[in-house]
Write a protein that holds these residues in place. Structure first.
Motif, PDB file in Angstrom:
ATOM      1  N   ALA A 143       0.829  -1.204   0.000  1.00 30.56           N
ATOM      2  CA  ALA A 143       0.000   0.000   0.000  1.00 30.56           C
ATOM      3  C   ALA A 143       0.865   1.256   0.000  1.00 30.56           C
ATOM      4  O   ALA A 143       0.560   2.233  -0.702  1.00 30.56           O
ATOM      5  N   THR A 144       1.952   1.232   0.746  1.00 31.04           N
ATOM      6  CA  THR A 144       2.855   2.387   0.781  1.00 31.04           C
ATOM      7  C   THR A 144       3.498   2.615  -0.592  1.00 31.04           C
ATOM      8  O   THR A 144       3.578   3.746  -1.072  1.00 31.04           O
ATOM      9  N   VAL A 145       3.901   1.541  -1.216  1.00 31.13           N
ATOM     10  CA  VAL A 145       4.512   1.660  -2.543  1.00 31.13           C
ATOM     11  C   VAL A 145       3.489   2.170  -3.541  1.00 31.13           C
ATOM     12  O   VAL A 145       3.786   3.028  -4.376  1.00 31.13           O
ATOM     13  N   ARG A 146       2.261   1.674  -3.490  1.00 31.69           N
ATOM     14  CA  ARG A 146       1.212   2.151  -4.404  1.00 31.69           C
ATOM     15  C   ARG A 146       0.959   3.644  -4.223  1.00 31.69           C
ATOM     16  O   ARG A 146       0.795   4.382  -5.194  1.00 31.69           O
ATOM     17  N   ARG A 147       0.894   4.088  -2.961  1.00 29.98           N
ATOM     18  CA  ARG A 147       0.691   5.521  -2.698  1.00 29.98           C
ATOM     19  C   ARG A 147       1.839   6.349  -3.261  1.00 29.98           C
ATOM     20  O   ARG A 147       1.631   7.416  -3.839  1.00 29.98           O
ATOM     21  N   MET A 148       3.066   5.848  -3.105  1.00 30.31           N
ATOM     22  CA  MET A 148       4.217   6.579  -3.634  1.00 30.31           C
ATOM     23  C   MET A 148       4.177   6.644  -5.159  1.00 30.31           C
ATOM     24  O   MET A 148       4.518   7.673  -5.754  1.00 30.31           O
ATOM     25  N   LEU A 149       3.740   5.559  -5.808  1.00 33.00           N
ATOM     26  CA  LEU A 149       3.698   5.537  -7.262  1.00 33.00           C
ATOM     27  C   LEU A 149       2.554   6.365  -7.822  1.00 33.00           C
ATOM     28  O   LEU A 149       2.627   6.836  -8.961  1.00 33.00           O
ATOM     29  N   GLU A 150       1.476   6.541  -7.060  1.00 32.21           N
ATOM     30  CA  GLU A 150       0.333   7.311  -7.536  1.00 32.21           C
ATOM     31  C   GLU A 150       0.559   8.814  -7.445  1.00 32.21           C
ATOM     32  O   GLU A 150      -0.111   9.584  -8.130  1.00 32.21           O
ATOM     33  N   ARG A 151       1.505   9.236  -6.625  1.00 31.81           N
ATOM     34  CA  ARG A 151       1.789  10.658  -6.514  1.00 31.81           C
ATOM     35  C   ARG A 151       2.435  11.164  -7.797  1.00 31.81           C
ATOM     36  O   ARG A 151       3.053  10.411  -8.538  1.00 31.81           O
ATOM     37  N   THR A 152       2.312  12.446  -8.022  1.00 31.68           N
ATOM     38  CA  THR A 152       2.968  13.027  -9.192  1.00 31.68           C
ATOM     39  C   THR A 152       4.468  13.128  -8.917  1.00 31.68           C
ATOM     40  O   THR A 152       4.885  13.418  -7.791  1.00 31.68           O
ATOM     41  N   PRO A 153       5.263  12.890  -9.936  1.00 33.91           N
ATOM     42  CA  PRO A 153       6.711  12.960  -9.710  1.00 33.91           C
ATOM     43  C   PRO A 153       7.148  14.397  -9.448  1.00 33.91           C
ATOM     44  O   PRO A 153       6.495  15.340  -9.899  1.00 33.91           O
TER      45      PRO A 153
END
Length: 82
Positions: free
Chosen positions: A8-18
Protein backbone atom coordinates in the motif's frame (compact mmCIF):
# COMPACT_ATOMS: atom_id res chain seq x y z
CA UNK A 1 5.26 -3.48 8.67
CA UNK A 2 3.76 -6.46 6.91
CA UNK A 3 3.56 -7.15 3.20
CA UNK A 4 0.18 -5.55 2.56
CA UNK A 5 1.22 -2.33 4.34
CA UNK A 6 4.40 -2.18 2.28
CA UNK A 7 2.45 -2.74 -0.94
CA UNK A 8 0.00 0.00 0.00
CA UNK A 9 2.85 2.39 0.78
CA UNK A 10 4.51 1.66 -2.54
CA UNK A 11 1.21 2.15 -4.40
CA UNK A 12 0.69 5.52 -2.70
CA UNK A 13 4.22 6.58 -3.63
CA UNK A 14 3.70 5.54 -7.26
CA UNK A 15 0.33 7.31 -7.54
CA UNK A 16 1.79 10.66 -6.51
CA UNK A 17 2.97 13.03 -9.19
CA UNK A 18 6.71 12.96 -9.71
CA UNK A 19 8.71 15.93 -8.44
CA UNK A 20 9.54 18.59 -11.02
CA UNK A 21 12.86 18.22 -12.80
CA UNK A 22 15.13 21.28 -12.91
CA UNK A 23 15.31 22.69 -16.46
CA UNK A 24 19.12 22.81 -16.61
CA UNK A 25 19.45 19.16 -15.56
CA UNK A 26 19.24 17.86 -19.14
CA UNK A 27 22.28 19.83 -20.29
CA UNK A 28 24.32 18.71 -17.29
CA UNK A 29 23.39 15.09 -17.88
CA UNK A 30 24.29 15.25 -21.57
CA UNK A 31 27.65 16.88 -20.80
CA UNK A 32 28.46 14.33 -18.12
CA UNK A 33 27.37 11.42 -20.31
CA UNK A 34 29.50 12.56 -23.24
CA UNK A 35 32.48 13.01 -20.93
CA UNK A 36 32.01 9.47 -19.56
CA UNK A 37 31.76 8.12 -23.11
CA UNK A 38 34.99 9.88 -24.11
CA UNK A 39 36.77 8.52 -21.04
CA UNK A 40 35.53 5.00 -21.74
CA UNK A 41 36.62 5.25 -25.38
CA UNK A 42 40.09 6.47 -24.40
CA UNK A 43 40.41 3.74 -21.77
CA UNK A 44 39.46 1.05 -24.29
CA UNK A 45 41.92 2.39 -26.85
CA UNK A 46 44.70 2.44 -24.24
CA UNK A 47 43.90 -1.14 -23.23
CA UNK A 48 43.91 -2.33 -26.86
CA UNK A 49 47.18 -0.49 -27.45
CA UNK A 50 48.71 -2.13 -24.36
CA UNK A 51 47.51 -5.55 -25.55
CA UNK A 52 49.01 -4.92 -28.98
CA UNK A 53 52.31 -3.80 -27.42
CA UNK A 54 52.39 -6.92 -25.22
CA UNK A 55 51.74 -9.17 -28.23
CA UNK A 56 54.45 -7.41 -30.23
CA UNK A 57 56.93 -7.66 -27.33
CA UNK A 58 56.15 -11.38 -26.95
CA UNK A 59 56.66 -11.94 -30.69
CA UNK A 60 60.01 -10.16 -30.66
CA UNK A 61 61.14 -12.07 -27.57
CA UNK A 62 60.03 -15.40 -29.02
CA UNK A 63 61.82 -14.75 -32.31
CA UNK A 64 65.05 -13.85 -30.52
CA UNK A 65 65.02 -16.39 -27.67
CA UNK A 66 63.53 -19.25 -29.73
CA UNK A 67 62.14 -21.08 -26.66
CA UNK A 68 60.89 -24.00 -28.81
CA UNK A 69 64.45 -25.03 -29.80
CA UNK A 70 66.10 -27.57 -27.53
CA UNK A 71 69.35 -26.20 -26.08
CA UNK A 72 72.54 -28.08 -26.94
CA UNK A 73 73.60 -30.73 -24.49
CA UNK A 74 76.57 -29.85 -22.30
CA UNK A 75 76.79 -33.05 -20.25
CA UNK A 76 78.86 -35.14 -22.68
CA UNK A 77 81.81 -33.99 -24.75
CA UNK A 78 81.60 -34.30 -28.51
CA UNK A 79 82.88 -37.55 -29.94
CA UNK A 80 85.89 -37.26 -32.24
CA UNK A 81 88.54 -39.52 -33.86
CA UNK A 82 86.49 -42.60 -34.52
Amino acid sequence: MNVSEREATVRRMLERTPPPVPPDLYGDVVRRGSRLLRRRTVALRVLWLALLAAALAFTVWASLARPWVEPPSTTTPPISDW
